[in-house]
Scaffold this motif. Structure first.
Motif, PDB file in Angstrom:
ATOM      1  N   TRP A  31       1.007   4.269   1.482  1.00  0.00           N
ATOM      2  CA  TRP A  31       1.290   5.251   2.530  1.00  0.00           C
ATOM      3  C   TRP A  31       2.763   5.229   2.946  1.00  0.00           C
ATOM      4  O   TRP A  31       3.450   4.221   2.844  1.00  0.00           O
ATOM      5  CB  TRP A  31       0.376   5.037   3.745  1.00  0.00           C
ATOM      6  CG  TRP A  31       0.412   3.655   4.359  1.00  0.00           C
ATOM      7  CD1 TRP A  31      -0.436   2.626   4.098  1.00  0.00           C
ATOM      8  CD2 TRP A  31       1.355   3.168   5.322  1.00  0.00           C
ATOM      9  NE1 TRP A  31      -0.087   1.524   4.834  1.00  0.00           N
ATOM     10  CE2 TRP A  31       1.012   1.827   5.606  1.00  0.00           C
ATOM     11  CE3 TRP A  31       2.442   3.726   5.981  1.00  0.00           C
ATOM     12  CZ2 TRP A  31       1.714   1.038   6.497  1.00  0.00           C
ATOM     13  CZ3 TRP A  31       3.164   2.946   6.884  1.00  0.00           C
ATOM     14  CH2 TRP A  31       2.793   1.612   7.133  1.00  0.00           C
ATOM     15  N   SER A  44      -2.119   4.844  14.194  1.00  0.00           N
ATOM     16  CA  SER A  44      -3.348   4.129  14.551  1.00  0.00           C
ATOM     17  C   SER A  44      -3.548   4.215  16.061  1.00  0.00           C
ATOM     18  O   SER A  44      -2.660   3.836  16.829  1.00  0.00           O
ATOM     19  CB  SER A  44      -3.245   2.651  14.145  1.00  0.00           C
ATOM     20  OG  SER A  44      -2.888   2.504  12.791  1.00  0.00           O
ATOM     21  N   SER A  85       0.844  -1.188   0.000  1.00  0.00           N
ATOM     22  CA  SER A  85       0.000   0.000   0.000  1.00  0.00           C
ATOM     23  C   SER A  85       0.888   1.249   0.000  1.00  0.00           C
ATOM     24  O   SER A  85       2.030   1.211   0.426  1.00  0.00           O
ATOM     25  CB  SER A  85      -0.928  -0.002   1.222  1.00  0.00           C
ATOM     26  OG  SER A  85      -0.201  -0.040   2.426  1.00  0.00           O
ATOM     27  N   GLU A 122      -3.232   8.265   7.549  1.00  0.00           N
ATOM     28  CA  GLU A 122      -2.140   7.825   6.690  1.00  0.00           C
ATOM     29  C   GLU A 122      -1.618   9.023   5.912  1.00  0.00           C
ATOM     30  O   GLU A 122      -2.392   9.869   5.469  1.00  0.00           O
ATOM     31  CB  GLU A 122      -2.617   6.734   5.726  1.00  0.00           C
ATOM     32  CG  GLU A 122      -3.020   5.442   6.431  1.00  0.00           C
ATOM     33  CD  GLU A 122      -3.604   4.410   5.478  1.00  0.00           C
ATOM     34  OE1 GLU A 122      -3.945   4.785   4.333  1.00  0.00           O
ATOM     35  OE2 GLU A 122      -3.721   3.239   5.869  1.00  0.00           O
ATOM     36  N   ARG A 165       1.948   5.962   8.956  1.00  0.00           N
ATOM     37  CA  ARG A 165       0.590   5.642   9.395  1.00  0.00           C
ATOM     38  C   ARG A 165       0.528   5.651  10.912  1.00  0.00           C
ATOM     39  O   ARG A 165       1.386   5.075  11.589  1.00  0.00           O
ATOM     40  CB  ARG A 165       0.162   4.268   8.867  1.00  0.00           C
ATOM     41  CG  ARG A 165      -1.239   3.863   9.317  1.00  0.00           C
ATOM     42  CD  ARG A 165      -1.776   2.700   8.505  1.00  0.00           C
ATOM     43  NE  ARG A 165      -1.027   1.464   8.746  1.00  0.00           N
ATOM     44  CZ  ARG A 165      -1.246   0.328   8.092  1.00  0.00           C
ATOM     45  NH1 ARG A 165      -2.163   0.279   7.124  1.00  0.00           N
ATOM     46  NH2 ARG A 165      -0.548  -0.756   8.370  1.00  0.00           N
ATOM     47  N   GLY A 214      -5.666   8.729  14.253  1.00  0.00           N
ATOM     48  CA  GLY A 214      -5.275   7.804  13.202  1.00  0.00           C
ATOM     49  C   GLY A 214      -5.359   8.460  11.831  1.00  0.00           C
ATOM     50  O   GLY A 214      -6.299   9.201  11.550  1.00  0.00           O
ATOM     51  N   TRP A 261       0.808  10.103   2.631  1.00  0.00           N
ATOM     52  CA  TRP A 261       1.369   9.558   1.398  1.00  0.00           C
ATOM     53  C   TRP A 261       2.652  10.297   0.997  1.00  0.00           C
ATOM     54  O   TRP A 261       2.852  11.457   1.358  1.00  0.00           O
ATOM     55  CB  TRP A 261       0.342   9.654   0.270  1.00  0.00           C
ATOM     56  CG  TRP A 261      -0.574   8.485   0.231  1.00  0.00           C
ATOM     57  CD1 TRP A 261      -0.489   7.405  -0.604  1.00  0.00           C
ATOM     58  CD2 TRP A 261      -1.707   8.247   1.074  1.00  0.00           C
ATOM     59  NE1 TRP A 261      -1.512   6.509  -0.327  1.00  0.00           N
ATOM     60  CE2 TRP A 261      -2.264   7.009   0.693  1.00  0.00           C
ATOM     61  CE3 TRP A 261      -2.306   8.952   2.116  1.00  0.00           C
ATOM     62  CZ2 TRP A 261      -3.382   6.460   1.311  1.00  0.00           C
ATOM     63  CZ3 TRP A 261      -3.415   8.419   2.741  1.00  0.00           C
ATOM     64  CH2 TRP A 261      -3.948   7.181   2.337  1.00  0.00           C
TER      65      TRP A 261
END
Length: 260
Positions: free
Chosen positions: A7, A12, A5, A30, A10, A28, A32
């Protein structure tokens, strides 16, 4: 199997408490590659606590921060060894402090401040290091003949530009910025912001910037998170949040600052 993926960073369930007081709670998101995220809110909203947790400078009470390494693997920032985290901070990451004195060696020349970071990743050729330092001083609009001057001989705006050069010289992929224009004159702020925006775009940097100034957020960021009392109360594309805020607090914040 490597997570593919896109990102870069990230978070959380990220929380930090100071006794019974909330620093940040259950954050939380993400980030890029090449994206600039602004975190805004009034003083005490938790934005600097969040930035320090994301950058590994402060250990969260709960939650996870993951970073995608250059080999594509995702690593938990707080599962890295201290040596690994220090190396990451010298190479892939930068951190621009509100007060440039916190991010510079004030007793070392301008060229030395930039060169030190190159030496920290193995640079040993003095001529090559000095040439790279000169190049970067030029990029941040500091005259070549100031290379041997110490930062305490510079203005506040020049010190901030030197701190930026020191952080970017190693080609990081992610830069954290804590109120980088705060305390500067308006004209100096505008010049610094224009410089930052150009460098971030030219180098394809991802950045997380903490600011209380919504005009700064609009100028430099793609996406915006609004914090209040340690919690994210609204997030989205910067122009969408500022032009059409949905939460009552974001509406109040925007109305008090941006509208006549």
């Amino acid at each position: 199997m490597t997570d593919t993926s896109p990102w870069l960073l990230r978070a959380s369930g990220l929380s930090r408490y100071y006794g019974n007081r909330i620093g940040c709670q259950d954050v939380g998101f993400e980030l890029w590659p090449g994206e600039v995220l602004a975190i805004v809110g009034e003083s005490g909203s938790g934005k600097t606590t969040l930035l320090n947790c994301l950058s590994g400078r402060l250990t969260p009470t709960a939650g996870v921060v993951e970073y995608r390494m250059r080999d594509g693997t995702a690593r938990g920032v707080f599962s890295l060894s201290e040596a690994e985290r220090r190396f990451l901070a010298r190479t892939d990451w930068g951190f621009v402090h509100q007060d440039a004195r916190d991010g510079l060696r004030m007793s070392v020349s301008a060229g030395g401040n930039v060169g030190e970071r190159l030496m920290a990743i193995g640079g040993r050729n003095y001529g090559a290091i000095r040439a790279t330092a000169l190049d970067w001083l030029g990029r941040v609009e500091i005259a070549e003949d100031r290379i041997d001057d110490r930062p305490d001989a510079f203005s506040g705006g020049m010190r901030q530009r030197l701190q930026i050069a020191r952080n970017l010289v190693t080609g990081p992929r992610l830069v954290f910025m804590d109120e980088p224009t705060s305390g500067l004159d308006v004209s100096v702020q505008a010049r610094l912001l224009d410089l930052l925006r150009g460098l971030v775009a030219d180098l394809g940097l991802a950045a997380i910037i903490v600011t209380h100034d919504l005009a700064v957020a609009r100028m430099i960021s793609h996406r915006l998170m609004v914090m209040r009392a340690g919690k994210v109360v609204e997030s989205g594309l910067t122009d969408q949040v500022l032009d059409d805020p949905q939460s009552p607090y974001a509406q109040l914040l925007v109305a008090s600052v941006l509208q006549p």
